[in-house]
Design a protein around this motif. Structure first.
Motif, PDB file in Angstrom:
ATOM      1  N   ARG A 186       2.313  -2.744  -1.605  1.00  0.00           N
ATOM      2  CA  ARG A 186       0.992  -2.566  -2.202  1.00  0.00           C
ATOM      3  C   ARG A 186       0.410  -3.906  -2.634  1.00  0.00           C
ATOM      4  NH1 ARG A 186       2.373   0.704  -5.609  1.00  0.00           N
ATOM      5  NH2 ARG A 186       2.558  -0.643  -7.438  1.00  0.00           N
ATOM      6  N   GLU A 238      -2.960  -5.658  -1.305  1.00  0.00           N
ATOM      7  CA  GLU A 238      -4.018  -6.040  -2.250  1.00  0.00           C
ATOM      8  C   GLU A 238      -4.355  -7.522  -2.128  1.00  0.00           C
ATOM      9  OE1 GLU A 238      -3.089  -2.684  -5.717  1.00  0.00           O
ATOM     10  OE2 GLU A 238      -2.245  -4.713  -5.865  1.00  0.00           O
ATOM     11  N   SER A 267      -4.083   1.987  -2.980  1.00  0.00           N
ATOM     12  CA  SER A 267      -3.508   2.645  -4.156  1.00  0.00           C
ATOM     13  C   SER A 267      -2.509   3.735  -3.782  1.00  0.00           C
ATOM     14  CB  SER A 267      -4.616   3.238  -5.028  1.00  0.00           C
ATOM     15  OG  SER A 267      -5.261   4.314  -4.376  1.00  0.00           O
ATOM     16  N   THR A 268      -2.535   4.183  -2.517  1.00  0.00           N
ATOM     17  CA  THR A 268      -1.613   5.227  -2.079  1.00  0.00           C
ATOM     18  C   THR A 268      -0.266   4.666  -1.632  1.00  0.00           C
ATOM     19  OG1 THR A 268      -2.339   5.193   0.247  1.00  0.00           O
ATOM     20  CG2 THR A 268      -3.580   6.601  -1.278  1.00  0.00           C
ATOM     21  N   ASP A 319      -6.204   3.163   1.945  1.00  0.00           N
ATOM     22  CA  ASP A 319      -6.315   3.142   0.489  1.00  0.00           C
ATOM     23  C   ASP A 319      -5.054   2.506  -0.073  1.00  0.00           C
ATOM     24  OD1 ASP A 319      -6.567   3.570  -2.203  1.00  0.00           O
ATOM     25  OD2 ASP A 319      -6.918   5.727  -2.069  1.00  0.00           O
TER      26      ASP A 319
END
Length: 443
Positions: free
Chosen positions: A378, A382, A370-371, A368
């Protein structure tokens, strides 16, 4: 991109750390398992990730979880090298004394041969049972599946990737500033103009390598320039042997011609024939070279060791970017502890392990984003997710036919030493690829 100043330790770590702990591929020891299970004795894991990488640290967490779950199982966690695994895989997987789960290279030239020769157990049933196909999606499945001829893209699952990969240019923001480069380039022309500015102040733009043993950087530069002009059809025809490929035409000609121009202009440095990718990384981290072309494998190391401000970008203005799913976990056909092997693979795809890899910049397939707390990490993750969603990953060039990696690296060295032209290279490339394609399709 985020702007983060990183203060890191100057320590000499890298592939030498892996080599120091490497064990012989043929010394796997007896396989075994839990009392009452398939085997009796030791559960053997054979892998080749550097323990300091995000993936290597993820495996250590997976190992902790596995041992807690199976306290009565003796685990032999073995580390070898990528080259040793490729060269010795058939010997390692033949006979009764084999590891229980292995990491292996994907593609027709490696994983496809192992699958086609019956040395790996099919995993399609387990993929459905554990739901691995819900975690490994889209193009990330392409090199997990092989048909009866060992050709990727369809058939049974024989391997399971845990991470993704994509290639970018890490860059030294301090050197860019010294050269008057104030913004990241957005086109190939802007990129070349930036490299001209770096040369003007006496800085080699790209830290590269062209050794025939792990001198991967030049191969990645060449193929990135091919992918820049390619589309999905051109890449898939080449990669999956779907339609004949004419290397004298674009995107192959355009990529090879531009690659030769970059060599001639000095964008990639000099005397690369004796350098491997580890030396290219060290040269970048020393602050002497402005950029390093590499994938996520060095992200954590650069974040920890760079003593300068840095960032990254994918090849500007490119239609496709080099990247793929990661190396695969597979189960040897003769493994005595298959159920434990399936459990090991499942643990490496667990949320806990995947998010650990993600925090360290390892591009988890089931994590994930977003973590991830660090902004740069991040954003980096992404960006990979965007490339997967857009289906613009061009894979790696050595996958289609056996012997391709050695062939390409040999010619990368020749071109880098200016002993071969772009036209001469693509002519030889055509011959080698066509012969390999014909043999592969003939079964």
């Amino acid at each position: 991109m985020a702007t983060i100043t990183r203060t890191a330790l100057r320590v000499a770590v890298g592939i030498a750390a892996t080599a120091a702990t490497a064990l012989s591929l043929t010394a796997c020891g007896g396989s075994g398992g839990e009392p009452g299970g398939e085997g009796d004795g030791t559960f053997t894991i054979l892998q080749y990730e550097n323990p300091e990488t995000a993936q290597g640290q993820g495996w250590q967490l997976a190992l902790e979880i596995f041992k807690k779950k199976h306290p009565d199982v003796k685990v032999d966690f073995q580390t070898t090298s990528f080259d040793a695994m490729r060269q010795n895989a058939k010997i390692t997987l033949t006979g009764d004394d084999v590891p229980d789960v292995i990491e292996f290279n994907k593609g027709n030239a490696d994983g496809g041969q192992l699958a086609g020769q019956g040395l790996l157990a099919p995993l399609t049933e387990q993929v459905k049972k554990y739901g691995w196909d819900e975690k490994v999606k889209g193009s990330m499945q392409a090199f997990a599946q092989y048909d009866e001829q060992g050709l990727a893209g369809s058939g049974d699952w024989y391997g399971v990737p845990n991470i993704g990969e994509y290639v970018m240019f890490y860059y030294n923001k301090d050197l860019f500033a010294q050269a008057g480069i104030t913004e990241e380039p957005t086109t190939l022309e802007e990129f070349e103009a930036a490299m001209d500015k770096l040369l003007a102040i006496g800085v080699t733009p790209i830290s590269s390598s062209a050794s025939t043993s792990q001198g991967f950087n030049q191969m990645w530069v060449w193929y990135s320039l091919v992918a820049a002009e390619a589309d999905r059809t051109a890449i898939d025809d080449f990669m999956f042997l779907r339609e004949p490929v004419d290397f004298s035409k674009d995107p192959w000609k355009a990529g090879a011609d531009r690659f030769q121009e970059w060599i001639d202009k000095g964008y990639v440095g000099e005397q690369l024939g004796g350098l491997n990718f580890e030396q290219a990384t060290v040269n970048f981290l020393s602050g002497e070279k402005a950029m390093l072309i590499w994938n996520q494998g060095e992200f954590f190391r650069i974040r920890e060791q760079a003593t300068f401000d840095w960032d990254y970008f994918t090849l500007p203005g490119a239609n496709m970017q080099m990247g793929s799913s990661g190396h695969l976990w597979g189960v040897p056909a003769n493994a005595k502890n298959k159920e434990l092997a399936y459990d090991w693979i499942d643990i490496t795809l667990s949320e806990e392990v995947q998010n650990k890899i993600g925090q360290l910049g390892g591009l988890p397939l089931a994590g994930d984003a977003s973590t991830i707390e660090d902004d740069l990490t991040r954003e980096y993750t992404e960006r990979f997710n965007e490339l997967v969603e857009a289906d613009t990953l061009a894979f790696y060039p050595d996958y289609p036919v056996p012997g391709f990696l050695d062939f390409i690296q040999s010619h990368m060295q020749a071109m880098s030493n200016r002993n071969e032209t772009a036209d001469e290279y693509t002519e030889e490339l055509q011959k080698f690829y066509d012969e390999g394609r014909e043999a592969a399709l003939a079964g």
